[in-house]
Scaffold this active site. Structure first.
Site, mmCIF file in Angstrom:
data_model
loop_
_atom_site.group_PDB
_atom_site.id
_atom_site.type_symbol
_atom_site.label_atom_id
_atom_site.label_comp_id
_atom_site.label_asym_id
_atom_site.label_seq_id
_atom_site.Cartn_x
_atom_site.Cartn_y
_atom_site.Cartn_z
ATOM 1 C CE LYS A 113 -1.162 -7.872 1.166
ATOM 2 N NZ LYS A 113 -0.235 -7.364 2.189
ATOM 3 N N GLY A 145 -7.667 -7.709 4.703
ATOM 4 C CA GLY A 145 -7.223 -7.429 6.063
ATOM 5 C C GLY A 145 -6.631 -8.715 6.632
ATOM 6 N N GLY A 146 -5.742 -9.347 5.841
ATOM 7 C CA GLY A 146 -5.255 -10.689 6.178
ATOM 8 C C GLY A 146 -6.220 -11.709 5.622
ATOM 9 N NE ARG A 187 -6.598 0.316 6.531
ATOM 10 C CZ ARG A 187 -5.613 -0.121 5.758
ATOM 11 N NH1 ARG A 187 -5.854 -0.536 4.535
ATOM 12 N NH2 ARG A 187 -4.381 -0.141 6.198
ATOM 13 C CD GLU A 214 18.472 -10.178 14.022
ATOM 14 O OE1 GLU A 214 17.572 -10.412 14.843
ATOM 15 O OE2 GLU A 214 18.712 -9.024 13.577
ATOM 16 C CG ASP A 223 -3.747 -7.581 8.230
ATOM 17 O OD1 ASP A 223 -3.116 -7.969 7.235
ATOM 18 O OD2 ASP A 223 -4.579 -6.657 8.184
ATOM 19 C CG ASP A 226 -13.548 -17.563 -0.197
ATOM 20 O OD1 ASP A 226 -13.405 -17.775 -1.417
ATOM 21 O OD2 ASP A 226 -13.737 -16.417 0.270
ATOM 22 C CG ASN A 263 -7.846 -3.754 3.868
ATOM 23 O OD1 ASN A 263 -7.675 -4.789 4.500
ATOM 24 N ND2 ASN A 263 -6.917 -3.236 3.091
ATOM 25 C CG ASP A 290 -5.681 -5.813 1.328
ATOM 26 O OD1 ASP A 290 -6.529 -6.503 1.904
ATOM 27 O OD2 ASP A 290 -4.698 -5.302 1.918
ATOM 28 C CG ASP A 349 -1.984 0.938 1.267
ATOM 29 O OD1 ASP A 349 -2.083 1.727 0.313
ATOM 30 O OD2 ASP A 349 -2.775 0.900 2.219
HETATM 31 C C1 GLA Z 1 -4.365 -4.850 4.859
HETATM 32 C C2 GLA Z 1 -3.476 -6.029 4.518
HETATM 33 C C3 GLA Z 1 -2.055 -5.721 4.919
HETATM 34 C C4 GLA Z 1 -1.582 -4.483 4.206
HETATM 35 C C5 GLA Z 1 -2.520 -3.335 4.480
HETATM 36 C C6 GLA Z 1 -2.192 -2.137 3.619
HETATM 37 O O1 GLA Z 1 -4.513 -4.699 6.217
HETATM 38 O O2 GLA Z 1 -3.939 -7.183 5.114
HETATM 39 O O3 GLA Z 1 -1.216 -6.806 4.657
HETATM 40 O O4 GLA Z 1 -1.518 -4.748 2.829
HETATM 41 O O5 GLA Z 1 -3.878 -3.679 4.234
HETATM 42 O O6 GLA Z 1 -3.039 -1.081 3.847
#
Ligand code: GLA
Length: 758
Positions: free
Chosen positions: A477, A527-528, A444, A613, A547, A533, A481, A479, A369
């Site tokens: 990706k 949002g994760g 949001r 690390e 998330d 599904d 939300n 998303d 994002d």
């Molecule tokens: C959601 C996604 C996160 C990230 C944010 C960006 O919460 O699950 O992984 O991409 O949006 O806003």
């Protein structure tokens, strides 16, 4: 042949490798369900009982037979208005208000191959390779002029039966569907538990197991999406069924919108189980001459416990739902920018992250994002999918540089959303799902775009494609939300059609994207794991699981997810410690072992890691790559229940049984600890297994490679009897007595052991 029909007795029998499903068109032309369960030969109509039951009415056509009632007989697809007062699968009403229908057996077809569904995702299978078959049973209500096709797809080797329903309006009048579920299962008995998977944002898919009792236990999503709160997966298990024994049934819906699932006992202690579209805000108009198709559900039966049931679902999803270029390919190890820099970055920062990713031998850099429109905070910009050049300059140039480093490039979109503070919303305020004259519910600070409208889908599709082409982009990706609140299309579509048509719009977009960019890897996200599904997995081979990147919470989330979905579908990343969601401190190796049981990646700023690390990460990435195809393609076994608090353990066995990867994470530490043992599964009791990789040692400083071996000569790799380096263990003992979990000092320690069958 998987499907057979006994003409004389009008009995349909579906045989899979280990299960049998049977139904019968009875003397009154009603389609009664007879049996689903352990494989059996013969007729099961002996299970039906008839008795005169007070307040259970009798259909007119059975005359004075007071022992025949649809309120008590097991049915294949019960409809409202027939005197069955249990939960119906179909509720129909005509425009003029006549409710109910009475479906009678009309005809059937059996053919090779598996049906597909127009505009909807569905399990696919081949007539030859999978010996898949399709059964179509047609039911009719001659009065209402309604025709219902019950579709059954059979994948015999996988013990999978799919179901979907097509409803045709053959009348002259418009009808409304108030409910149209995908499947109903009636059992003549009832001694079952129901497992559902509940949760919330950042804590998805916690298993709940409760006895099925009198009444109706319902899980429902009214959010327009499958949701964080309940997953469209239901398991019915014998009270005694456990991971490795007992009969259990799954219903897994191949759909990403609102759904409902139900199990309950009727007045006579018979069980009914259902799954399908949520009837919340569902009042779907079907014009005269038109039809409606329900989403598909996957059914599976296992007589060998929950673990076997999950593996059947995993195989089905992995090879018969997930499609395309990435289906069988090892997925690239990625670095995602989100937890590394959230919305605050410029081109330099992005290039630095990408350089670091390359330095760690990762494959893919994902710009999350914040790269588009006016997106300096999460209050604005959604809907404006053009590059914020002030922030990152020329996207093509940036991608060229990242590709030049030898990395793939991925980017984040949230195509279904709009902020009021965006050019898109200012130009098309009516494109949002909102009720004119009323203030919308914000979440949001964003609104949902009306994907039930083709012009909205088209406009966003064009914007998204322009960016993918400009990159060019290798990974997206996708998303989502927030949940839908206003079920109202400003284009005038009836409210009762909006939620379903929205999902068809979403699927249309995704289908076009998959066709236009066959090698594009799409990762679903909401949002994760709010839209985790089988419907999404048809388009997006992997989904960001949650998330919540705290590894100990992830143990539970990934455990719950594993009941219905394969490891290869679960996005899982290593993030920083203390964790950004809950502050928990965990060793890097522990975070790695847990993320390795998913589509692996990192989500942090590597520049903030020490050299030690980074050295460990390079070793971890090499190990992950060594075992990636074993992890994504092998058989998955849950060895313990991490919700109980003891050591969390799971195991992956290669399909040919030669390789085993065991992962253990300790959750509880005490002084003067008792010894825990973890019993393995799925091995050959006669065979010997050589421990040939101990992994890292999370208790040691992270620049020292080499972990603990289970038992015996802890921490050292002795010579085994065969003279090879490593310890040899007997399969029988590994399954019967188990592996001792090393008694080590420190919290949340992880062990990952690789064995090769000798
Ligand atoms: C959601 C996604 C996160 C990230 C944010 C960006 O919460 O699950 O992984 O991409 O949006 O806003």
């Amino acid at each position: 042949m998987a499907i057979s029909y006994d003409e004389l007795n009008r009995i349909f029998t579906i045989q899979t490798k280990d299960s049998t499903y049977q139904m019968m068109a009875d003397r009154h032309d009603r389609l009664l369900h007879l049996y689903y369960g352990r494989k059996s030969a013969g007729r099961m109509d002996y299970l039906l009982t008839y008795a005169d039951r007070g307040f259970s009415g009798n259909p007119y056509d059975v005359g004075d037979d007071r022992a025949y009632s649809l309120d008590t007989l097991p049915q294949e697809y019960p409809s409202q208005g027939t005197g069955d007062y249990r939960s119906p699968a179909l509720v129909v009403e005509t425009e003029s208000g006549k409710a109910g229908c009475d479906l009678r057996f009309d005809s059937y077809k059996i053919r090779d191959g598996k049906y597909s569904l127009p505009k909807l995702p569905a399990v696919y299978a081949d007539a030859d390779a999978d010996r898949a078959q399709t059964l179509v049973v047609t039911l009719r209500d001659p009065e209402a002029k309604l025709r219902v096709e019950l579709l059954y797809g059979v994948l015999p080797e996988l013990n999978i039966i799919t179901r979907a329903v097509v409803i045709y309006n053959d009348s002259d009048e418009k009808i409304y569907l108030n409910r149209a579920l995908s499947a109903n299962l009636d059992f003549v008995g009832g001694d079952y538990d129901l497992m559902t998977f509940y949760g919330r944002h950042a804590m998805e898919r916690t298993p709940q197991r409760v006895p099925v009792s009198h009444g109706e236990q319902v899980v429902i999503s009214r959010r327009g999406t499958s949701s964080h709160q309940y997953n469209p997966l239901l398991i019915l298990a014998d009270r005694e069924a456990a991971e490795t024994a007992g009969s259990c049934y799954a219903m897994e819906l191949v759909y990403s919108g609102g759904f409902m699932g139900m199990a309950g006992l009727d007045q006579f202690g018979q069980t009914r189980m259902q799954i399908g579209l949520s009837d919340h805000m569902f009042h779907y108009p079907v014009e005269s001459g038109a039809s409606f198709t329900t989403p598909e559900t996957i059914l599976s039966f296992s007589g060998g416990g929950l673990s076997g049931l999950s593996r059947q679902l995993h195989d089905c999803i992995r090879s018969h739902v997930v499609r395309g270029y990435w289906r069988d390919r090892v997925r690239p190890v990625l670095l995602n920018s989100w937890e590394g820099c959230y919305l605050t970055f410029d081109a330099e920062k992005i290039l630095n992250l990408a350089r670091e990713a390359k330095g760690l031998n990762l494959d893919l850099f994902v710009l999350d994002d914040g790269w588009f429109g006016k997106r300096d905070s999460d209050n604005s910009g959604l809907g404006d999918w053009f590059v914020n050049e002030k922030k990152i300059g020329d996207l093509h140039r940036l991608v060229e540089q990242i590709h030049g480093m030898g990395l793939l490039f991925g980017i984040w979109f949230e195509p279904e959303m709009v902020n009021e503070d965006s050019n898109l919303f200012r130009a098309h305020p009516d494109w949002a799902l909102a009720i004119p004259g009323r203030k919308p519910v914000r979440a949001r600070n964003q609104l949902v775009l009306d994907f039930s409208r083709r012009e909205v889908v088209d406009a966003i599709y064009d914007q998204v494609c322009r960016i993918i082409d400009m990159g060019p982009v290798d990974y997206v990706k996708w998303d989502y939300n927030r949940s839908i609140a206003e079920v109202y299309s400003q284009a005038g579509r009836e409210a009762g059609a909006v939620l379903y048509d929205y999902i068809l719009g979403l699927y249309d977009f995704l289908e076009r994207l998959c066709t236009r960019y066959p090698k594009l890897l799409i990762e679903g996200c909401s949002g994760g794991g709010g839209r985790f599904d089988a419907g999404m997995l048809y388009y997006t081979p992997q989904i960001w699981c949650s998330d919540n990147t705290d590894p100990i919470d992830r143990l539970r989330i990934q455990y719950g997810t594993s009941f219905g979905y394969p490891v290869s579908s679960m996005g899982a990343h290593v993030s920083v410690s203390p964790n950004e969601q809950d502050g928990r401190v965990t060793p890097l190796y522990t975070r790695t072992v847990i993320a390795m049981s998913g589509t692996f990646g990192y989500e942090l700023d590597p520049a903030k890691m020490s050299e030690a690390e980074k050295a460990e990460v390079r070793r971890d990435v090499a190990r992950q790559k060594r075992y990636a195809s074993l992890i994504s393609g092998g058989d998955y076994y849950r060895l313990t229940d991490p919700l109980k608090g003891g050591p969390a353990a799971w195991e992956i066995v290669s399909k040919d049984g030669t390789e085993i990867l065991v992962s253990i994470v300790t959750q509880n530490n005490h002084g003067n600890m008792t010894q825990d043992y973890v019993r393995l599964q799925g091995l050959d009791k006669e065979a010997l297994y050589l421990l040939d990789d101990n992994g890292e040692d999370a208790a040691k400083a992270s620049d020292q490679p080499g972990g603990s071996a289970p038992g015996g000569q802890n921490s050292s790799m002795g010579l085994n009897t065969a003279g090879k380096r490593g310890i040899v263990y007997g399969g029988g003992a590994l399954m019967e007595a188990g592996l001792p979990v090393p008694l080590r000092f420190g919290e949340y320690l992880a062990y990952q052991w690789h064995f090769t069958r000798q």
